[in-house]
Scaffold this motif. Structure first.
Motif, mmCIF file in Angstrom:
data_model
loop_
_atom_site.group_PDB
_atom_site.id
_atom_site.type_symbol
_atom_site.label_atom_id
_atom_site.label_comp_id
_atom_site.label_asym_id
_atom_site.label_seq_id
_atom_site.Cartn_x
_atom_site.Cartn_y
_atom_site.Cartn_z
ATOM 1 N N ALA A 76 27.570 -39.695 54.117
ATOM 2 C CA ALA A 76 28.043 -38.323 54.266
ATOM 3 C C ALA A 76 29.271 -38.329 55.164
ATOM 4 O O ALA A 76 29.361 -39.108 56.114
ATOM 5 N N ILE A 77 30.205 -37.444 54.841
ATOM 6 C CA ILE A 77 31.464 -37.345 55.572
ATOM 7 C C ILE A 77 31.591 -35.926 56.100
ATOM 8 O O ILE A 77 31.360 -34.972 55.363
ATOM 9 N N GLY A 78 31.963 -35.770 57.375
ATOM 10 C CA GLY A 78 32.078 -34.431 57.931
ATOM 11 C C GLY A 78 33.126 -34.334 59.006
ATOM 12 O O GLY A 78 33.634 -35.341 59.502
ATOM 13 N N ASP A 79 33.416 -33.058 59.369
ATOM 14 C CA ASP A 79 34.429 -32.844 60.400
ATOM 15 C C ASP A 79 34.120 -31.708 61.371
ATOM 16 O O ASP A 79 34.741 -31.605 62.410
ATOM 17 N N TYR A 80 33.152 -30.843 61.051
ATOM 18 C CA TYR A 80 32.935 -29.690 61.921
ATOM 19 C C TYR A 80 31.452 -29.508 62.221
ATOM 20 O O TYR A 80 30.602 -30.175 61.656
ATOM 21 N N GLU A 81 31.139 -28.583 63.106
ATOM 22 C CA GLU A 81 29.763 -28.359 63.582
ATOM 23 C C GLU A 81 28.747 -28.228 62.454
ATOM 24 O O GLU A 81 27.619 -28.708 62.580
ATOM 25 N N ASN A 82 29.144 -27.594 61.360
ATOM 26 C CA ASN A 82 28.202 -27.420 60.259
ATOM 27 C C ASN A 82 27.888 -28.736 59.543
ATOM 28 O O ASN A 82 26.997 -28.787 58.709
ATOM 29 N N ASP A 83 28.600 -29.811 59.878
ATOM 30 C CA ASP A 83 28.372 -31.113 59.270
ATOM 31 C C ASP A 83 27.546 -32.060 60.138
ATOM 32 O O ASP A 83 27.209 -33.155 59.697
ATOM 33 N N VAL A 84 27.210 -31.675 61.348
ATOM 34 C CA VAL A 84 26.502 -32.571 62.269
ATOM 35 C C VAL A 84 25.182 -33.033 61.661
ATOM 36 O O VAL A 84 24.886 -34.241 61.631
ATOM 37 N N SER A 85 24.366 -32.123 61.151
ATOM 38 C CA SER A 85 23.062 -32.516 60.602
ATOM 39 C C SER A 85 23.230 -33.394 59.367
ATOM 40 O O SER A 85 22.446 -34.324 59.150
ATOM 41 N N VAL A 87 25.840 -35.527 58.638
ATOM 42 C CA VAL A 87 26.297 -36.855 59.045
ATOM 43 C C VAL A 87 25.169 -37.616 59.741
ATOM 44 O O VAL A 87 24.989 -38.814 59.526
ATOM 45 N N ALA A 88 24.380 -36.913 60.544
ATOM 46 C CA ALA A 88 23.260 -37.551 61.246
ATOM 47 C C ALA A 88 22.155 -37.973 60.279
ATOM 48 O O ALA A 88 21.504 -38.995 60.491
ATOM 49 N N ALA A 89 21.921 -37.210 59.227
ATOM 50 C CA ALA A 89 20.836 -37.503 58.289
ATOM 51 C C ALA A 89 21.168 -38.648 57.344
ATOM 52 O O ALA A 89 20.269 -39.352 56.885
ATOM 53 N N ALA A 90 22.429 -38.851 57.054
ATOM 54 C CA ALA A 90 22.836 -39.858 56.075
ATOM 55 C C ALA A 90 22.536 -41.266 56.567
ATOM 56 O O ALA A 90 22.527 -41.543 57.764
ATOM 57 N N GLY A 91 22.342 -42.144 55.627
ATOM 58 C CA GLY A 91 22.173 -43.543 55.973
ATOM 59 C C GLY A 91 23.431 -44.108 56.616
ATOM 60 O O GLY A 91 23.366 -44.986 57.478
ATOM 61 N N VAL A 103 30.429 -34.265 65.824
ATOM 62 C CA VAL A 103 30.321 -35.018 64.571
ATOM 63 C C VAL A 103 30.599 -36.492 64.841
ATOM 64 O O VAL A 103 29.883 -37.369 64.355
ATOM 65 N N LYS A 104 31.616 -36.764 65.633
ATOM 66 C CA LYS A 104 31.946 -38.155 65.952
ATOM 67 C C LYS A 104 30.795 -38.845 66.681
ATOM 68 O O LYS A 104 30.565 -40.040 66.501
ATOM 69 N N GLN A 105 30.049 -38.101 67.476
ATOM 70 C CA GLN A 105 28.928 -38.684 68.234
ATOM 71 C C GLN A 105 27.795 -39.162 67.339
ATOM 72 O O GLN A 105 27.109 -40.122 67.673
ATOM 73 N N VAL A 106 27.574 -38.507 66.208
ATOM 74 C CA VAL A 106 26.463 -38.893 65.332
ATOM 75 C C VAL A 106 26.893 -39.823 64.197
ATOM 76 O O VAL A 106 26.047 -40.362 63.489
ATOM 77 N N ALA A 107 28.191 -40.029 64.022
ATOM 78 C CA ALA A 107 28.707 -40.869 62.937
ATOM 79 C C ALA A 107 28.704 -42.344 63.319
ATOM 80 O O ALA A 107 28.830 -42.691 64.494
ATOM 81 N N GLN A 108 28.581 -43.188 62.323
ATOM 82 C CA GLN A 108 28.702 -44.628 62.552
ATOM 83 C C GLN A 108 30.166 -45.058 62.635
ATOM 84 O O GLN A 108 30.488 -46.016 63.313
ATOM 85 N N VAL A 109 31.035 -44.368 61.897
ATOM 86 C CA VAL A 109 32.457 -44.709 61.891
ATOM 87 C C VAL A 109 33.301 -43.444 61.866
ATOM 88 O O VAL A 109 32.834 -42.371 61.483
ATOM 89 N N VAL A 110 34.557 -43.599 62.257
ATOM 90 C CA VAL A 110 35.546 -42.523 62.177
ATOM 91 C C VAL A 110 36.691 -43.036 61.302
ATOM 92 O O VAL A 110 37.176 -44.150 61.512
ATOM 93 N N VAL A 111 37.093 -42.236 60.323
ATOM 94 C CA VAL A 111 38.192 -42.601 59.431
ATOM 95 C C VAL A 111 39.403 -41.720 59.733
ATOM 96 O O VAL A 111 39.374 -40.913 60.653
ATOM 97 N N SER A 112 40.436 -41.844 58.943
ATOM 98 C CA SER A 112 41.638 -41.033 59.115
ATOM 99 C C SER A 112 41.306 -39.550 59.006
ATOM 100 O O SER A 112 40.252 -39.173 58.513
ATOM 101 N N ASP A 113 42.239 -38.718 59.425
ATOM 102 C CA ASP A 113 42.012 -37.271 59.370
ATOM 103 C C ASP A 113 42.215 -36.726 57.954
ATOM 104 O O ASP A 113 42.551 -37.462 57.028
ATOM 105 N N CYS A 114 42.007 -35.427 57.815
ATOM 106 C CA CYS A 114 42.113 -34.770 56.506
ATOM 107 C C CYS A 114 43.509 -34.904 55.906
ATOM 108 O O CYS A 114 43.646 -35.044 54.691
ATOM 109 N N ASP A 115 44.523 -34.857 56.733
ATOM 110 C CA ASP A 115 45.895 -34.939 56.234
ATOM 111 C C ASP A 115 46.296 -36.352 55.825
ATOM 112 O O ASP A 115 47.353 -36.554 55.233
ATOM 113 N N ASN A 116 45.472 -37.334 56.158
ATOM 114 C CA ASN A 116 45.793 -38.727 55.851
ATOM 115 C C ASN A 116 44.713 -39.401 55.013
ATOM 116 O O ASN A 116 44.436 -40.594 55.168
ATOM 117 N N ASP A 117 44.092 -38.626 54.134
ATOM 118 C CA ASP A 117 43.168 -39.150 53.125
ATOM 119 C C ASP A 117 41.936 -39.855 53.681
ATOM 120 O O ASP A 117 41.483 -40.871 53.146
#
Length: 135
Positions: A76-85, A87-91, A103-117
């Protein structure tokens, strides 16, 4: 057939949107998330209302179970508060580069931003895998 509302999203000017959370609190039983312009790339004022037992994370778990997919096999990929659950639930949880800290706290990785694909980056790296792409 029983219908139920799973979420309401209101988009309007700041004054109108600003009044909605008070209405939701008065009626009780809602989880609310407020978006402000420029927050994680949003260009509008918005607020979402959802019953507390409703979340993107619960939806992902339900969908994976319905389709017989182990939750560990989901991304799962997310960027805002509504995505926390979600991103946290995904494998495998992925935060966009422009994601809020929660969102960054519960993610395993961080990728480029929305403007950079960033979404394409995540799909190419962890779903398609370069070795499986025909050249």
């Amino acid at each position: 057939l029983v219908e139920c509302v799973t979420a309401i999203i209101a988009i309007a000017d700041e004054a109108r949107v600003g009044r909605l959370p008070a209405t939701g609190y008065d009626n009780g039983g809602f989880t609310m998330i407020r978006w402000f312009p420029s927050a994680a790339g949003y260009h509008h004022n918005a607020v979402s209302f959802a019953p507390p037992a409703t979340s993107k994370g619960l939806a992902l778990r339900w969908l994976a179970a319905e389709w017989g997919i182990p939750i560990e096999a989901t991304m799962a990929i997310g960027d805002y508060e509504n995505d926390v659950s979600l991103v946290a639930a995904a494998g495998f949880g992925v935060a966009m580069g422009n994601a809020v800290a929660s969102v960054k706290q519960v993610a395993q990785v961080v990728v480029s931003d929305c403007d950079n694909d960033g979404v394409a980056e995540a799909i190419e790296r962890w779903v398609l895998r370069p070795s499986s792409i025909d050249h």
